[in-house]
Design a protein around this motif. Structure first.
Motif, PDB file in Angstrom:
ATOM      1  N   ARG A  71      24.839  48.294  19.849  1.00  0.00           N
ATOM      2  CA  ARG A  71      24.488  47.059  19.150  1.00  0.00           C
ATOM      3  C   ARG A  71      22.985  47.021  18.835  1.00  0.00           C
ATOM      4  O   ARG A  71      22.586  46.677  17.719  1.00  0.00           O
ATOM      5  N   LEU A  72      22.172  47.367  19.829  1.00  0.00           N
ATOM      6  CA  LEU A  72      20.724  47.323  19.645  1.00  0.00           C
ATOM      7  C   LEU A  72      20.287  48.311  18.559  1.00  0.00           C
ATOM      8  O   LEU A  72      19.487  47.967  17.685  1.00  0.00           O
ATOM      9  N   SER A  73      20.834  49.536  18.588  1.00  0.00           N
ATOM     10  CA  SER A  73      20.509  50.536  17.561  1.00  0.00           C
ATOM     11  C   SER A  73      20.899  50.051  16.180  1.00  0.00           C
ATOM     12  O   SER A  73      20.139  50.185  15.219  1.00  0.00           O
ATOM     13  N   SER A  74      22.095  49.498  16.084  1.00  0.00           N
ATOM     14  CA  SER A  74      22.571  48.988  14.799  1.00  0.00           C
ATOM     15  C   SER A  74      21.643  47.896  14.273  1.00  0.00           C
ATOM     16  O   SER A  74      21.314  47.865  13.083  1.00  0.00           O
ATOM     17  N   THR A  75      21.188  47.028  15.155  1.00  0.00           N
ATOM     18  CA  THR A  75      20.292  45.936  14.752  1.00  0.00           C
ATOM     19  C   THR A  75      18.957  46.463  14.266  1.00  0.00           C
ATOM     20  O   THR A  75      18.504  46.134  13.163  1.00  0.00           O
ATOM     21  N   VAL A  76      18.310  47.318  15.070  1.00  0.00           N
ATOM     22  CA  VAL A  76      16.930  47.708  14.736  1.00  0.00           C
ATOM     23  C   VAL A  76      16.855  48.714  13.594  1.00  0.00           C
ATOM     24  O   VAL A  76      15.870  48.726  12.855  1.00  0.00           O
ATOM     25  N   PHE A  77      17.894  49.531  13.413  1.00  0.00           N
ATOM     26  CA  PHE A  77      17.832  50.502  12.325  1.00  0.00           C
ATOM     27  C   PHE A  77      18.325  49.930  11.002  1.00  0.00           C
ATOM     28  O   PHE A  77      18.293  50.602   9.984  1.00  0.00           O
ATOM     29  N   SER A  78      18.745  48.663  11.011  1.00  0.00           N
ATOM     30  CA  SER A  78      19.089  48.004   9.741  1.00  0.00           C
ATOM     31  C   SER A  78      18.121  46.862   9.433  1.00  0.00           C
ATOM     32  O   SER A  78      18.235  46.217   8.402  1.00  0.00           O
ATOM     33  N   ASP A  79      17.165  46.627  10.333  1.00  0.00           N
ATOM     34  CA  ASP A  79      16.215  45.527  10.154  1.00  0.00           C
ATOM     35  C   ASP A  79      14.840  45.973  10.652  1.00  0.00           C
ATOM     36  O   ASP A  79      14.596  46.053  11.862  1.00  0.00           O
ATOM     37  N   GLY A  80      13.944  46.288   9.714  1.00  0.00           N
ATOM     38  CA  GLY A  80      12.621  46.796  10.069  1.00  0.00           C
ATOM     39  C   GLY A  80      11.822  45.863  10.950  1.00  0.00           C
ATOM     40  O   GLY A  80      11.088  46.306  11.842  1.00  0.00           O
ATOM     41  N   GLU A  81      11.956  44.554  10.736  1.00  0.00           N
ATOM     42  CA  GLU A  81      11.212  43.591  11.556  1.00  0.00           C
ATOM     43  C   GLU A  81      11.725  43.583  12.991  1.00  0.00           C
ATOM     44  O   GLU A  81      10.939  43.469  13.935  1.00  0.00           O
ATOM     45  N   ALA A  82      13.047  43.715  13.148  1.00  0.00           N
ATOM     46  CA  ALA A  82      13.618  43.780  14.503  1.00  0.00           C
ATOM     47  C   ALA A  82      13.128  45.040  15.218  1.00  0.00           C
ATOM     48  O   ALA A  82      12.818  44.999  16.422  1.00  0.00           O
TER      49      ALA A  82
END
Length: 196
Positions: A71-82
């Motif tokens: 989940r964390l990987s999916s979030t940060v690699f699709s959202d540069g600010e995250a």
């Protein structure tokens, strides 16, 4: 060498940093792997996990307090600010841990990192060994080893801006890891240059 020397092994995903690190370990050198140490620090620090939940993605922390890495990987690699928020949380902890670790090592030690400049580690090292490989070869390597799709690999490559640094470390050497150059002689030559 009269004082301890810390050398960074860097390069984008799939370039071959881990291969260089493994060669150095076999030769008896200590190598700090930022990826695995960052994971260890995230797993062991309730404060880091709390900040991930509050600043990056509340659903990335499971009810038992562990990190849902997919989940964390999916979030940060699709959202540069995250990704920037996650990095700001983790990088300080990694820098402090590396500083403690390096004080316990011999006269020459290494740190492996894909994001040398973004993490601020470039200011801690004496020298940089940048591992380079053609992008297409890097994509194929990562697809094979990690079972990611091409689009997922390309997203990770895009997230690592290591090659676009305005002011690279003044003492930087390249290691070419492709189908033309042999890596072992390059590593041997750099070690000889560093330790003489």
């Amino acid at each position: 060498m009269s004082r301890r020397k810390l050398i960074a092994i860097t390069g984008g995903i799939g370039s071959g940093k881990s291969v260089v690190s493994e060669v150095l370990r076999v030769k008896g050198y200590a190598v700090y792997d930022c990826d695995s140490e960052a994971k260890r620090l995230m797993d062991s620090s309730a404060e880091i996990r709390r900040r991930i939940a509050s600043d990056v993605d509340p659903k990335a922390i499971l009810p038992d307090g562990t990190i849902d890495r997919c989940r964390l990987s999916s979030t940060v690699f699709s959202d540069g600010e995250a990704l920037e928020r996650l990095n700001s949380i983790v990088h300080g902890a990694v820098r402090a841990d590396l500083e403690k670790w390096s004080r316990k090592q011999g006269p020459l030690c290494f740190v492996e990192t894909a994001i040398l400049y973004e993490s601020g580690l470039d200011k801690m090292v004496d020298e940089v060994w940048e591992v380079k490989a053609p992008e297409e070869l890097r994509i194929k390597r990562v697809e094979r080893r990690s079972h990611l799709t091409r689009a997922q690999v390309e997203a990770r490559i895009a997230a690592q801006k290591n090659g676009e640094v305005e002011h690279p470390h003044p003492c930087t050497y390249s290691i070419h890891n492709d189908e033309i150059h042999a890596m072992l002689p390059q590593i041997h030559n750099l070690l000889h240059k560093t330790t003489r």
